[in-house]
Design a protein around this motif. Structure first.
Motif, short mmCIF file in Angstrom:
data_model
loop_
_atom_site.label_atom_id
_atom_site.label_comp_id
_atom_site.label_asym_id
_atom_site.label_seq_id
_atom_site.Cartn_x
_atom_site.Cartn_y
_atom_site.Cartn_z
N VAL A 251 0.81 -1.32 0.01
CA VAL A 251 0.03 0.06 0.10
C VAL A 251 0.81 1.42 -0.04
CG1 VAL A 251 -1.68 1.35 1.36
CG2 VAL A 251 -2.09 -1.21 1.02
N ILE A 252 2.09 1.22 0.75
CA ILE A 252 2.98 2.42 0.96
C ILE A 252 3.54 2.56 -0.69
CG2 ILE A 252 5.14 3.25 1.75
CD1 ILE A 252 4.11 1.78 4.32
N ALA A 253 3.88 1.41 -1.28
CA ALA A 253 4.46 1.73 -2.41
C ALA A 253 3.66 2.14 -3.50
CB ALA A 253 4.98 0.15 -2.94
N LEU A 254 2.15 1.69 -3.41
CA LEU A 254 1.39 2.08 -4.45
C LEU A 254 0.77 3.61 -3.95
CD1 LEU A 254 -1.02 -1.00 -4.61
CD2 LEU A 254 0.38 -0.15 -6.48
N HIS A 255 0.91 3.83 -2.80
CA HIS A 255 0.47 5.37 -2.53
C HIS A 255 1.75 6.32 -2.82
CE1 HIS A 255 0.18 8.72 0.49
NE2 HIS A 255 -1.23 8.61 0.35
N GLY A 256 2.86 5.91 -2.92
CA GLY A 256 4.00 6.61 -3.62
C GLY A 256 3.92 6.62 -5.27
N LYS A 257 3.02 5.97 -5.87
CA LYS A 257 2.77 6.05 -7.06
C LYS A 257 1.44 6.87 -7.35
CE LYS A 257 5.31 1.75 -8.61
NZ LYS A 257 5.10 0.45 -8.96
N ARG A 258 1.14 7.44 -6.48
CA ARG A 258 -0.23 8.47 -6.41
C ARG A 258 -1.50 7.50 -6.52
NH1 ARG A 258 1.67 13.48 -6.93
NH2 ARG A 258 3.62 13.78 -7.78
N TYR A 259 -1.61 6.24 -6.07
CA TYR A 259 -2.67 5.60 -6.04
C TYR A 259 -3.24 6.04 -4.66
CZ TYR A 259 -2.31 2.29 -9.87
OH TYR A 259 -2.10 1.87 -11.18
N ARG A 260 -4.69 6.23 -4.72
CA ARG A 260 -5.55 6.72 -3.67
C ARG A 260 -6.40 5.52 -3.04
NH1 ARG A 260 -7.88 11.91 -6.40
NH2 ARG A 260 -7.69 10.42 -8.14
N PHE A 261 -6.41 5.61 -1.58
CA PHE A 261 -7.18 4.56 -0.85
C PHE A 261 -8.37 5.00 -0.05
CE2 PHE A 261 -2.98 3.13 -1.71
CZ PHE A 261 -2.99 1.82 -2.27
N VAL A 262 -9.40 4.11 -0.17
CA VAL A 262 -10.52 4.41 0.76
C VAL A 262 -10.70 3.06 1.68
CG1 VAL A 262 -13.03 4.98 0.82
CG2 VAL A 262 -11.49 5.65 -1.18
N LEU A 263 -10.93 3.52 2.79
CA LEU A 263 -10.94 2.25 3.81
C LEU A 263 -12.72 2.37 3.71
CD1 LEU A 263 -8.84 3.24 7.04
CD2 LEU A 263 -8.16 1.73 5.02
N ASP A 264 -13.17 0.78 3.44
CA ASP A 264 -14.23 0.70 3.09
C ASP A 264 -15.24 -0.13 4.41
OD1 ASP A 264 -16.60 0.58 1.41
OD2 ASP A 264 -15.99 -1.05 0.41
N ASP A 265 -16.51 0.11 4.14
CA ASP A 265 -17.43 -0.50 4.96
C ASP A 265 -16.92 -0.36 6.51
OD1 ASP A 265 -19.29 -1.45 3.21
OD2 ASP A 265 -18.10 -3.14 2.86
N VAL A 266 -16.62 0.76 6.96
CA VAL A 266 -16.17 1.04 8.36
C VAL A 266 -17.26 0.99 9.34
CG1 VAL A 266 -14.82 2.38 10.13
CG2 VAL A 266 -13.95 1.87 7.59
N THR A 267 -17.36 0.39 10.27
CA THR A 267 -18.44 0.37 11.26
C THR A 267 -17.72 0.66 12.88
OG1 THR A 267 -18.38 -2.04 11.81
CG2 THR A 267 -20.08 -1.11 10.14
N GLN A 268 -16.52 0.14 12.90
CA GLN A 268 -15.86 0.18 14.15
C GLN A 268 -14.12 0.03 13.79
OE1 GLN A 268 -17.23 0.26 17.60
NE2 GLN A 268 -15.07 0.77 18.04
N PRO A 269 -13.39 1.17 14.47
CA PRO A 269 -12.01 1.18 14.25
C PRO A 269 -11.30 -0.33 14.90
CG PRO A 269 -12.65 3.24 14.91
CD PRO A 269 -13.93 2.24 15.03
N ASP A 270 -10.52 -0.64 13.94
CA ASP A 270 -9.89 -2.09 14.52
C ASP A 270 -8.40 -1.90 14.06
OD1 ASP A 270 -9.93 -2.55 11.82
OD2 ASP A 270 -11.48 -4.29 11.68
#
Length: 462
Positions: free
Chosen positions: A146-165
């Motif tokens: 994920v860090i490597a892809l983030h460095g290539k400007r990919y953007r992420f969404v944490l999906d279906d969050v109901t409770q932090p874990d």
């Protein structure tokens, strides 16, 4: 658009046997995301793909042969998941899916296999947000990826969050947005999550908003994006400002249904200057390709034609009164896509002609009309004087039109089993066919005034 499913590695007979056993399809549906102003700002691409069953250790003994067979089954399942990931990427990157986005951002679920597959580069970071599911195992290898892809400007969404874990905590630093499952999160937790995540600079997305009340709650909490069909409910009309007066549009529709003369149309249109303005813009759009400027109302009527005026009037019922371009207006987009899908799909059925295509278009375009008038659907349909088969399809999902309406409704919601059931009534259309036609219809609806083929819709503004 459909894509043949991944081969099943558990089938006997090697590659040829596996290929022959393929039955499933991979296909795409889209679900709208709205911004705080109630306008379209993106679509989630819901991809239906074949499930890969995990090998069950209970089916194997401790014998040397079974241990080896279990190990091979685990390996085969992993290979199958990789192939499914490739197919999902291929489906999301397909030109038909891109056309259906109408220039908006795409959100797509990303499995572990997708994140590690090099074909992910087919999804350009400028157009796609990668949604990370809550069951993703955030081990060191995945976080590094994920860090490597983030460095290539990919953007992420944490999906279906109901409770932090733990997964949430490990991936949050690399996420641009957090999508909260609004209906399944404890109400008392929502303000706390919103406050903390906004302070962290995250885009907040509320998922599963099917009522105006749920939208209003999320809006008041400071959410930035909203996913659900709350905007297509009767109570939601307060969010929108009417464009041309509704009674004028209804009067015009009723006149058009009686095969009027040009003089009658001209007289009716002159009663409302807003309609005249819209028609003049329509007649002078690039889609008609007249080669000269239309300067009179009579010429505009003759150049446009009553059939096109009728469809324009039907869709104008849904137009937001603000200066909103067609591709940003969620209710108009939804109604136009349904209408065009119905028209395209009915042509695939036996003995369908021009009259059936017109009825199908009307069924789709008026299936949301209660959201415009805020009145019960049956009484609103009475005002429109629609035929009995159209009314039966909209109100009770009867007949071929009703089955088609059920199919597109199921697709919009990603209700795959309901889509299977509706398609089973149609015989001539598989679920994949429905998905393919829906993407074509969405691309048609997303065309503003740039289509020279005159099959599209024009930009509607006051």
């Amino acid at each position: 658009m459909t894509i043949n499913a991944v081969e099943d590695p558990h089938q006997p007979g090697g590659a040829a046997g596996q290929a022959a056993a393929v039955q499933d399809e991979v296909y795409v549906a889209r679900q709208p995301l709205l911004d705080r102003e109630g306008m379209l700002c993106g679509f989630e691409l819901k991809v239906r793909s074949p499930a890969v069953p995990e090998p069950d250790p209970a089916n194997f003994t401790d014998s040397e042969n079974d241990v080896a067979a279990f190990a091979q089954s685990v390996k085969d399942a992993q290979a199958a998941r990789v192939q499914v990931a490739k197919r999902v990427i291929q489906a999301a990157a397909h030109p038909d899916a891109g056309s259906a986005l109408a220039g908006h951002m795409a959100y797509v679920d990303a499995s572990r296999e997708m994140l590690f597959d090099e074909t992910l580069r087919r999804l350009p970071p400028s157009r796609f947000m990668l949604e990370l599911p809550p069951d993703l195992v955030a081990d060191d290898m995945l976080v590094s990826r994920v860090i490597a892809l983030h460095g290539k400007r990919y953007r992420f969404v944490l999906d279906d969050v109901t409770q932090p874990d733990d997964t949430f905590a490990k991936l949050l630093p690399y996420a641009d947005a957090v999508k909260i499952d609004f209906g399944n999160t404890q109400p008392a937790l929502l303000p706390k999550l919103a406050k903390v995540l906004k302070a962290a600079g995250k885009i907040l997305i509320a998922k599963g908003l099917d009522t105006p009340a749920a939208f209003q709650t999320a809006h008041d909490l400071g959410f930035d994006r909203f996913q659900g069909y709350f905007f297509a409910r009767p109570q939601a009309q307060g969010m929108r400002r009417a464009g041309a007066p509704r009674h004028a549009l209804l009067n015009l529709l009723q006149l058009l249904a009686s095969d009027p003369t040009v003089a009658q149309l001209e007289a009716e249109l002159k009663l409302n200057p807003v309609l005249v303005m819209h028609l003049m813009r329509l007649a002078n759009s690039s889609g008609l390709g007249l080669g000269h400027k239309v300067t009179s109302l009579r010429e505009a009527i003759n150049a446009t034609g009553t059939n096109r005026i009728a469809r324009w009037t039907q869709l104008l019922l849904y137009a937001d009164g603000r200066k909103v371009s067609l591709e940003d207006d969620p209710l108009l987009q939804l109604a136009a896509t349904r209408a065009r899908f119905m028209e395209l799909a009915i042509e695939r059925l036996p003995e369908a002609g021009r009259d059936e295509a017109d009825a199908a278009f009307l069924t789709g375009v008026f299936s949301f009309v209660d959201a415009v008038f805020g009145e019960p659907l049956d009484s609103t349909l009475d005002m429109l004087m629609l035929t009995r088969p159209i009314r039966a399809a909209i109100l009770r999902r009867e007949g071929a039109l009703g089955a088609l309406l059920s199919a597109i409704d199921a697709l919009e919601h990603g209700a795959w089993s309901d889509l299977d059931a509706a398609s089973a009534q149609l015989v001539a259309l598989t679920p994949g066919d429905v998905a393919s036609l829906a993407l074509v219809a969405a691309a048609w609806a997303g065309v503003a005034d740039s289509s020279a083929e005159a099959a599209g819709l024009e930009r509607i503004e006051d």
